[in-house]
Write a protein that holds these residues in place. Structure first.
Motif, PDB file in Angstrom:
ATOM      1  N   LYS A   1       0.840  -1.096  -0.042  1.00 22.22           N
ATOM      2  CA  LYS A   1       0.050   0.071  -0.004  1.00 22.22           C
ATOM      3  C   LYS A   1       0.852   1.265   0.061  1.00 22.22           C
ATOM      4  CE  LYS A   1      -3.152   2.845   2.901  1.00 22.22           C
ATOM      5  NZ  LYS A   1      -3.494   2.725   4.226  1.00 22.22           N
ATOM      6  N   GLU A   2       1.821   1.269   0.762  1.00 23.73           N
ATOM      7  CA  GLU A   2       2.820   2.327   0.963  1.00 23.73           C
ATOM      8  C   GLU A   2       3.897   2.452   0.142  1.00 23.73           C
ATOM      9  OE1 GLU A   2       3.946   2.658   5.073  1.00 23.73           O
ATOM     10  OE2 GLU A   2       1.787   2.849   5.844  1.00 23.73           O
ATOM     11  N   LEU A   3       3.723   2.662  -0.884  1.00 24.44           N
ATOM     12  CA  LEU A   3       4.699   2.675  -2.280  1.00 24.44           C
ATOM     13  C   LEU A   3       5.818   3.838  -2.236  1.00 24.44           C
ATOM     14  CD1 LEU A   3       2.047   2.317  -5.063  1.00 24.44           C
ATOM     15  CD2 LEU A   3       3.194   0.409  -3.813  1.00 24.44           C
ATOM     16  N   ASP A   4       6.886   3.399  -2.594  1.00 23.97           N
ATOM     17  CA  ASP A   4       8.221   4.361  -2.425  1.00 23.97           C
ATOM     18  C   ASP A   4       8.441   4.743  -1.142  1.00 23.97           C
ATOM     19  OD1 ASP A   4       8.891   3.906  -5.172  1.00 23.97           O
ATOM     20  OD2 ASP A   4       7.431   5.264  -5.785  1.00 23.97           O
ATOM     21  N   TYR A   5       7.985   3.975  -0.384  1.00 20.26           N
ATOM     22  CA  TYR A   5       8.311   4.210   1.353  1.00 20.26           C
ATOM     23  C   TYR A   5       9.737   4.792   1.508  1.00 20.26           C
ATOM     24  CZ  TYR A   5       8.523   2.739   6.266  1.00 20.26           C
ATOM     25  OH  TYR A   5       8.832   2.846   7.607  1.00 20.26           O
ATOM     26  N   ARG A   6       9.978   5.774   2.258  1.00 20.55           N
ATOM     27  CA  ARG A   6      11.312   6.162   2.854  1.00 20.55           C
ATOM     28  C   ARG A   6      10.908   6.848   4.115  1.00 20.55           C
ATOM     29  NH1 ARG A   6      16.408   4.763   2.234  1.00 20.55           N
ATOM     30  NH2 ARG A   6      17.676   6.536   2.370  1.00 20.55           N
TER      31      ARG A   6
ATOM     32  N   GLU B   1       7.968   9.123   4.295  1.00 17.19           N
ATOM     33  CA  GLU B   1       7.109   9.602   3.064  1.00 17.19           C
ATOM     34  C   GLU B   1       6.734   8.173   2.211  1.00 17.19           C
ATOM     35  OE1 GLU B   1       8.706  13.887   2.531  1.00 17.19           O
ATOM     36  OE2 GLU B   1       9.584  12.663   1.331  1.00 17.19           O
ATOM     37  N   TRP B   2       5.550   8.321   1.588  1.00 18.43           N
ATOM     38  CA  TRP B   2       5.060   7.493   0.758  1.00 18.43           C
ATOM     39  C   TRP B   2       4.137   7.759  -0.210  1.00 18.43           C
ATOM     40  CZ3 TRP B   2      -0.053   5.429   1.537  1.00 18.43           C
ATOM     41  CH2 TRP B   2      -0.686   5.892   2.586  1.00 18.43           C
ATOM     42  N   HIS B   3       3.564   7.089  -1.273  1.00 15.72           N
ATOM     43  CA  HIS B   3       2.372   7.334  -2.075  1.00 15.72           C
ATOM     44  C   HIS B   3       1.651   6.076  -2.156  1.00 15.72           C
ATOM     45  CE1 HIS B   3       3.592   5.521  -5.957  1.00 15.72           C
ATOM     46  NE2 HIS B   3       5.050   6.028  -5.588  1.00 15.72           N
ATOM     47  N   ASP B   4       0.379   6.674  -2.573  1.00 21.48           N
ATOM     48  CA  ASP B   4      -0.580   5.295  -2.796  1.00 21.48           C
ATOM     49  C   ASP B   4      -0.953   5.136  -4.323  1.00 21.48           C
ATOM     50  OD1 ASP B   4      -2.372   7.331  -3.847  1.00 21.48           O
ATOM     51  OD2 ASP B   4      -3.590   7.418  -2.195  1.00 21.48           O
ATOM     52  N   GLU B   5      -1.546   4.134  -4.503  1.00 19.96           N
ATOM     53  CA  GLU B   5      -1.778   3.801  -6.051  1.00 19.96           C
ATOM     54  C   GLU B   5      -2.178   4.963  -6.898  1.00 19.96           C
ATOM     55  OE1 GLU B   5      -4.473   0.665  -6.000  1.00 19.96           O
ATOM     56  OE2 GLU B   5      -3.022  -1.019  -5.550  1.00 19.96           O
ATOM     57  N   SER B   6      -2.711   5.867  -6.205  1.00 23.08           N
ATOM     58  CA  SER B   6      -3.371   7.076  -7.114  1.00 23.08           C
ATOM     59  C   SER B   6      -2.168   8.182  -7.212  1.00 23.08           C
ATOM     60  CB  SER B   6      -4.657   7.771  -6.578  1.00 23.08           C
ATOM     61  OG  SER B   6      -4.407   8.235  -5.377  1.00 23.08           O
ATOM     62  N   ASN B   7      -0.880   7.872  -6.573  1.00 28.44           N
ATOM     63  CA  ASN B   7       0.113   8.689  -6.664  1.00 28.44           C
ATOM     64  C   ASN B   7       0.067  10.015  -5.495  1.00 28.44           C
ATOM     65  OD1 ASN B   7       2.892   8.837  -7.144  1.00 28.44           O
ATOM     66  ND2 ASN B   7       2.558  10.523  -8.901  1.00 28.44           N
TER      67      ASN B   7
ATOM     68  N   LYS C   1       2.264  17.369  -1.293  1.00 26.21           N
ATOM     69  CA  LYS C   1       2.184  17.290  -2.704  1.00 26.21           C
ATOM     70  C   LYS C   1       3.783  16.748  -2.958  1.00 26.21           C
ATOM     71  CE  LYS C   1      -0.003  21.846  -3.372  1.00 26.21           C
ATOM     72  NZ  LYS C   1       0.074  23.208  -3.480  1.00 26.21           N
ATOM     73  N   GLU C   2       3.720  16.042  -4.204  1.00 30.56           N
ATOM     74  CA  GLU C   2       5.131  15.466  -4.433  1.00 30.56           C
ATOM     75  C   GLU C   2       6.078  16.350  -4.305  1.00 30.56           C
ATOM     76  OE1 GLU C   2       7.088  12.634  -7.781  1.00 30.56           O
ATOM     77  OE2 GLU C   2       5.303  13.418  -8.194  1.00 30.56           O
ATOM     78  N   SER C   3       5.878  17.652  -4.675  1.00 29.29           N
ATOM     79  CA  SER C   3       7.055  18.806  -4.595  1.00 29.29           C
ATOM     80  C   SER C   3       7.331  19.053  -3.021  1.00 29.29           C
ATOM     81  CB  SER C   3       6.624  19.994  -5.441  1.00 29.29           C
ATOM     82  OG  SER C   3       5.223  20.447  -4.614  1.00 29.29           O
ATOM     83  N   GLU C   4       6.492  18.878  -2.337  1.00 27.75           N
ATOM     84  CA  GLU C   4       6.907  18.908  -0.860  1.00 27.75           C
ATOM     85  C   GLU C   4       7.764  17.908  -0.124  1.00 27.75           C
ATOM     86  OE1 GLU C   4       3.124  21.398   0.793  1.00 27.75           O
ATOM     87  OE2 GLU C   4       2.646  19.267   0.352  1.00 27.75           O
ATOM     88  N   ARG C   5       7.972  16.909  -0.860  1.00 25.57           N
ATOM     89  CA  ARG C   5       8.856  15.781  -0.387  1.00 25.57           C
ATOM     90  C   ARG C   5       9.904  16.164   0.099  1.00 25.57           C
ATOM     91  NH1 ARG C   5       9.593  11.455  -4.575  1.00 25.57           N
ATOM     92  NH2 ARG C   5      10.530  10.473  -2.740  1.00 25.57           N
ATOM     93  N   LYS C   6      10.480  15.507   1.292  1.00 29.07           N
ATOM     94  CA  LYS C   6      11.795  15.707   1.944  1.00 29.07           C
ATOM     95  C   LYS C   6      12.941  14.598   1.725  1.00 29.07           C
ATOM     96  CE  LYS C   6      10.776  16.506   6.335  1.00 29.07           C
ATOM     97  NZ  LYS C   6      10.726  17.007   7.886  1.00 29.07           N
TER      98      LYS C   6
END
Length: 141
Positions: free
Chosen positions: A67-72, A92-98, A130-135
């Motif tokens: 579920k928690e894709l690209d988990y870091r 941080e992670w994203h779901d299937e809908s990005n 937002k993806e742009s807010e990722r650390k």
């Protein structure tokens, strides 16, 4: 007998080492590897889910990382004493809908004499980002 140094009682150096080892293992997103840090009968609370034993923990981790894709993840030592360590973390992670999320939380860990974690209690909250807010940007491999 299984063991995972460093062993309790912890000092500042060994507590920090345990936290870094946990961060490194969880960032592999490999349930087969991660579960080896826990006793066979380890007890967990993760959010509202209660788990008992390595097999339940392993199944949970497979569900989590499906579920928690690209988990870091990043962990930070908060406090320690004898055979216990408290950490704060964010990941941080994203779901299937990005849709991206940052999850914040605290964990309390209790270790057996052999250095394996016998109890883990985690409280976690999720924030939409937002993806742009990722650390935690990193190379995908």
């Amino acid at each position: 007998m299984e063991s995972k140094p460093p062993f309790p009682p912890f000092n500042l150096e060994t507590a920090q080492q345990k936290v870094q080892m946990a961060e490194d293992a969880w960032n592999t997103r490999d349930p087969e590897k991660v579960v080896l840090a826990y006793t066979i009968d380890s007890q967990w609370r993760n959010r509202s889910e209660f788990l008992s034993g390595r097999e339940e923990i392993k199944a949970f981790l497979y569900r989590k990382w499906a579920k928690e894709l690209d988990y870091r993840l990043r962990k930070e030592l908060w406090a320690f004493t004898d055979n216990r360590i408290a950490v704060r973390f964010e990941y941080e992670w994203h779901d299937e809908s990005n849709q991206w999320y940052r999850s914040y939380g605290n964990e309390m860990w209790e270790f057996a004499e052999n250095g394996l974690m016998q109890n883990r209690f985690a409280s976690i909250n999720d924030v939409l980002i937002k993806e742009s807010e990722r650390k935690f940007l990193w190379e995908r491999g």
